[in-house]
Design a protein around this motif. Sequence first.
Motif, mmCIF file in Angstrom:
data_model
loop_
_atom_site.group_PDB
_atom_site.id
_atom_site.type_symbol
_atom_site.label_atom_id
_atom_site.label_comp_id
_atom_site.label_asym_id
_atom_site.label_seq_id
_atom_site.Cartn_x
_atom_site.Cartn_y
_atom_site.Cartn_z
ATOM 1 N N UNK A 1 0.823 -1.206 0.000
ATOM 2 C CA UNK A 1 0.000 0.000 0.000
ATOM 3 C C UNK A 1 0.864 1.265 0.000
ATOM 4 N N UNK A 2 1.964 1.244 0.711
ATOM 5 C CA UNK A 2 2.817 2.430 0.814
ATOM 6 C C UNK A 2 3.590 2.686 -0.486
ATOM 7 N N UNK A 3 4.241 1.660 -1.015
ATOM 8 C CA UNK A 3 5.122 1.859 -2.158
ATOM 9 C C UNK A 3 4.444 1.669 -3.514
ATOM 10 N N UNK A 4 3.569 0.689 -3.638
ATOM 11 C CA UNK A 4 2.951 0.417 -4.930
ATOM 12 C C UNK A 4 1.662 1.208 -5.148
ATOM 13 N N UNK A 5 0.926 1.509 -4.101
ATOM 14 C CA UNK A 5 -0.336 2.235 -4.221
ATOM 15 C C UNK A 5 -0.226 3.690 -3.779
ATOM 16 N N UNK A 6 0.931 4.090 -3.278
ATOM 17 C CA UNK A 6 1.209 5.476 -2.870
ATOM 18 C C UNK A 6 0.252 6.016 -1.800
ATOM 19 N N UNK A 7 -0.083 5.184 -0.842
ATOM 20 C CA UNK A 7 -0.904 5.650 0.271
ATOM 21 C C UNK A 7 -0.006 6.218 1.366
ATOM 22 N N UNK A 8 -0.522 7.232 2.050
ATOM 23 C CA UNK A 8 0.175 7.799 3.196
ATOM 24 C C UNK A 8 -0.044 6.890 4.409
ATOM 25 N N UNK A 9 0.784 7.062 5.405
ATOM 26 C CA UNK A 9 0.688 6.235 6.611
ATOM 27 C C UNK A 9 -0.689 6.356 7.247
ATOM 28 N N UNK B 1 -7.414 -0.493 9.619
ATOM 29 C CA UNK B 1 -7.946 -0.351 10.977
ATOM 30 C C UNK B 1 -6.908 -0.651 12.045
ATOM 31 N N UNK B 2 -5.713 -0.083 11.852
ATOM 32 C CA UNK B 2 -4.651 -0.187 12.852
ATOM 33 C C UNK B 2 -4.130 1.229 13.103
ATOM 34 N N UNK B 3 -3.337 1.402 14.147
ATOM 35 C CA UNK B 3 -2.819 2.732 14.473
ATOM 36 C C UNK B 3 -1.722 3.145 13.486
ATOM 37 N N UNK B 4 -1.506 4.460 13.395
ATOM 38 C CA UNK B 4 -0.439 4.972 12.536
ATOM 39 C C UNK B 4 0.918 4.467 13.005
ATOM 40 N N UNK B 5 1.111 4.395 14.318
ATOM 41 C CA UNK B 5 2.375 3.879 14.848
ATOM 42 C C UNK B 5 2.585 2.428 14.443
ATOM 43 N N UNK B 6 1.514 1.642 14.432
ATOM 44 C CA UNK B 6 1.611 0.253 14.012
ATOM 45 C C UNK B 6 2.022 0.171 12.546
ATOM 46 N N UNK B 7 1.468 1.048 11.714
ATOM 47 C CA UNK B 7 1.850 1.082 10.298
ATOM 48 C C UNK B 7 3.337 1.407 10.173
#
Length: 160
Positions: free
Chosen positions: A115-123, A131-137
């Motif tokens: 999701x981060x590298x191939x789909x360019x989503x932000x954290x 449905x997890x915390x930003x810190x977990x990501x």
Amino acid sequence: MRQPVQELFVRYRNSLYAAAFNVCKNAQDAEDAVQDTFIQYYSSKKEFDNEQHIRAWLIRVAINKAKNTNRTFWKKNRTSLEEYMETLAFETPESEELFGAVMNLPGKYRIVIHLFYYEDYAIREIAGILNISENNVKVRLSRGRLLLKEKLKEEWENDK
């Protein structure tokens, strides 16, 4: 905001397929998850704020459908990672090697990396989708990167 399913299908089917495949590692199951995602969109009466909201919702549903598929008893006729990779076109051998290394990561790291590298989503967006915390990501991204670094370093040293 609602958009026609046909437009969304053309625009997002490949992204949804890649996300679903990352979870279930099976071409047929990923295709089913994508179809079920669009059926759910078509059937739902949900109103969306904007285009990004629709995209995030579609990816979240596709990932959840793929997870549900992994829990079913019927998991026959799997496509191996090697067979799937033969159907893809990579620009360089290095990008193919990297994709293979990402696909061999444990699921919780693989989907975040995808999701981060191939789909360019932000954290923040990934946290919402999964449905997890930003810190977990952030932790999963960090650990996934370390695993990739170790794996690619081993392969590079073996090629010498």
